[in-house]
Motif scaffolding. Structure first.
Motif, PDB file in Angstrom:
ATOM      1  N   ASP A 174       0.788  -1.221   0.010  1.00  0.00           N
ATOM      2  CA  ASP A 174      -0.063  -0.070  -0.071  1.00  0.00           C
ATOM      3  C   ASP A 174       1.027   1.894   0.223  1.00  0.00           C
ATOM      4  OD1 ASP A 174      -1.909  -1.617   0.333  1.00  0.00           O
ATOM      5  OD2 ASP A 174      -3.097  -0.983   1.519  1.00  0.00           O
ATOM      6  N   LEU A 226      -3.742   2.738  -5.962  1.00  0.00           N
ATOM      7  CA  LEU A 226      -4.656   1.527  -5.371  1.00  0.00           C
ATOM      8  C   LEU A 226      -5.552   2.584  -5.011  1.00  0.00           C
ATOM      9  CD1 LEU A 226      -2.306   0.142  -3.273  1.00  0.00           C
ATOM     10  CD2 LEU A 226      -3.490  -0.720  -4.791  1.00  0.00           C
ATOM     11  N   GLU A 254      -9.503   1.525  -6.505  1.00  0.00           N
ATOM     12  CA  GLU A 254     -10.369   1.097  -5.485  1.00  0.00           C
ATOM     13  C   GLU A 254     -11.629   2.223  -6.048  1.00  0.00           C
ATOM     14  OE1 GLU A 254     -10.697   2.225  -0.984  1.00  0.00           O
ATOM     15  OE2 GLU A 254      -9.352   1.045  -1.664  1.00  0.00           O
ATOM     16  N   ASP A 255     -11.857   3.196  -6.639  1.00  0.00           N
ATOM     17  CA  ASP A 255     -12.663   3.909  -7.348  1.00  0.00           C
ATOM     18  C   ASP A 255     -12.893   4.167  -7.975  1.00  0.00           C
ATOM     19  OD1 ASP A 255     -11.903   5.740  -5.110  1.00  0.00           O
ATOM     20  OD2 ASP A 255     -11.042   6.893  -5.990  1.00  0.00           O
ATOM     21  N   ARG A 304     -12.156  -6.838  -6.746  1.00  0.00           N
ATOM     22  CA  ARG A 304     -10.943  -6.443  -6.025  1.00  0.00           C
ATOM     23  C   ARG A 304      -9.346  -6.613  -5.641  1.00  0.00           C
ATOM     24  NH1 ARG A 304     -12.340  -6.879   0.477  1.00  0.00           N
ATOM     25  NH2 ARG A 304     -10.335  -5.843   0.878  1.00  0.00           N
TER      26      ARG A 304
END
Length: 471
Positions: free
Chosen positions: A209, A216, A220-221, A232
């Motif tokens: 991360d 990321l 994720e968005d 995912r």
């Protein structure tokens, strides 16, 4: 949570097999059952079978199975198309193998094994991709099928900037070679491949991360894949070879490690360009001249020029390098033919900088050793990695001219920059932080361990709602 059985399915080639072995070791450490199924087409060279037996000997806890596959029908095709064709033709062998196992809880696919999704669907087995490169590459690739149709071929755009949602601008010429011409077979194959990745239940990424927050957030968005859900993404890395104490678990310790033992701390520049990294004779001469004029110690893994490799698998260094170079630099330099144990070398305290092709395994190994990098991308997604490593992660500097020809003065200048200047010192400090964050990520309770536990929980949810047995 009970023990699961994972089948790992790498693409063709050693570069794809090695990260899968690291993933297998990770699953075993977490008490899971693992089998690596390796496609063995009749038309590949013996290198892949050798690599499998070498990796199997070094990792006795991992079960390897060779799956027979027919040769690709179009052997004259581009290697990318050939590879995907061969893997698609291996589907019946994969199906038979999965059916022969008492249970399969999940299939973990290399990103080139896209057609294996059909086997997973048919047998009702959850399929995930293991993306062995940067999350930034994944964000770009997922968006490409939607973005590329609206712009000219990258090769026509040259140094013009390409903008993908949520990502830094990228020069068109830093996009992978296989997608430079939008009308070509390899590009069509890659776009097909990228478009199907979202069909998987999720993607395990060999990153962490802290290293790639921007990519990321984009993933994720959901901005990378318009009009459909983004799978995912679980950052579970860095998963890298721990070096096995300098002999890969087998045989003698390599001679270059003893040479490094005798060098001062952080004094050696290490040059190594992956299993396919080879330069023209003229470029080898420039590298040698640049190293010599820099005055720094060096360890260099050199190969024969591409056009000579079939005739001279071992490079003739006396002929290829400048007259007297080996003699003049013998007290501070070592040139090794073809191969060095890279994982051990980058961990050695004598090494102070790494000139690399920006393969993601190499970048992660350097991060885990706190080693600043000098980027010389050569093929695949390495130009993209260079952009992220230099501009986003700030863990590297790039060599000017890598697209065509790097001059000796540039090699000299970048070696000195990293080894002698204030900028080099800041780079080393940044790498020390990156190393610390990488170690934190893989500790108990760290972000990568938490993501891995979430992946197992997601799988548990699947298995409780459907029977994971393969019949």
């Amino acid at each position: 949570m009970g023990k699961k059985t994972f089948v790992l399915y790498p693409s063709l080639g050693v570069g794809h097999l090695i990260p899968m072995v690291e993933l297998a070791k990770h699953l075993l450490r977490h008490g899971q059952g693992v089998v690596i199924a390796v496609v063995d087409p009749p038309d590949t060279d013996a290198v892949s079978a050798d690599a499998v037996s070498r990796l199997a000997a070094a990792n006795p806890a991992i079960a390897f199975r060779l799956l027979p596959a027919p040769a690709s029908p179009d052997l004259g095709a581009h290697p990318v198309k050939c590879s995907l064709d061969t893997l698609r033709l291996a589907n019946p062998a994969l199906r038979d193998f999965l059916r022969s196992l008492p249970a399969v809880d999940a299939l973990l696919l290399d990103m080139f094994c896209i057609d294996a999704l059909d086997v997973a669907t048919e047998l009702g087995v959850p399929a995930y991709f293991f993306f062995a490169s940067a999350a930034g590459d994944l964000a770009v690739f997922l968006n490409m099928p939607y973005y590329y149709p609206t712009v000219p071929s990258f090769r026509e755009m040259g140094k013009a900037l390409v903008r993908f949602p949520g990502m830094p601008p990228i020069r068109a010429l830093d996009m992978p070679l296989t997608v430079q011409d939008k009308e070509s077979d390899p590009t069509k194959v890659r776009l097909y491949q990228f478009k199907r990745i979202p069909e998987a239940r999720g993607v395990l990424v060999n990153s962490f991360d802290w290293l790639e927050p921007r990519a990321l957030i984009a993933l994720e968005d959901g901005v990378c894949v318009p009009g459909r859900p983004t799978p995912r993404v679980y950052c579970i890395g860095p998963l890298v070879n721990d070096g096995n104490k300098g002999n890969n678990g087998i045989g003698e310790r390599h001679g270059c490690l003893a040479w490094l033992d005798a060098q001062p701390k952080r004094s050696v520049v290490f040059l190594c360009f992956g299993s396919k990294g080879a330069f023209s004779a003229a470029q080898l001469q420039e590298i040698a001249c640049g190293l010599e004029s820099s005055g720094h110690r060096f360890l260099w893994a050199a190969r024969s020029p591409p056009e000579e490799q079939s005739q001279f698998p071992e490079p003739d260094l006396e002929r290829l390098l400048p007259a007297g170079f080996l003699e003049r630099t013998r007290d501070r330099g070592m040139v090794v033919k073809n191969w060095v144990p890279q994982a051990e070398v980058v961990q050695h305290e004598a090494v102070g900088a790494f000139v690399t092709h920006c393969g993601w395994n190499s970048a992660l190994e350097a991060i885990m050793s706190g080693l600043p990098m000098i980027c010389w991308p050569l093929y695949a997604e390495q130009g993209l990695n260079k952009v992220f490593m230099v501009e986003e992660m700030k863990i590297a500097v790039a060599l000017e001219g890598y697209e065509e020809f790097v001059k000796a003065e540039e090699v000299d200048a970048k070696v000195r920059l990293v080894m002698e200047t204030e900028e080099g010192k800041m780079l080393r400090e940044r790498l020390a932080v990156a190393r610390e964050k990488a170690l934190e990520a893989i500790k108990e309770g760290g972000s990568s361990e938490v993501a891995f536990a979430e992946f197992l929980r997601d799988l548990e949810k699947t298995s409780s709602s459907e029977n994971g047995e393969c019949k």
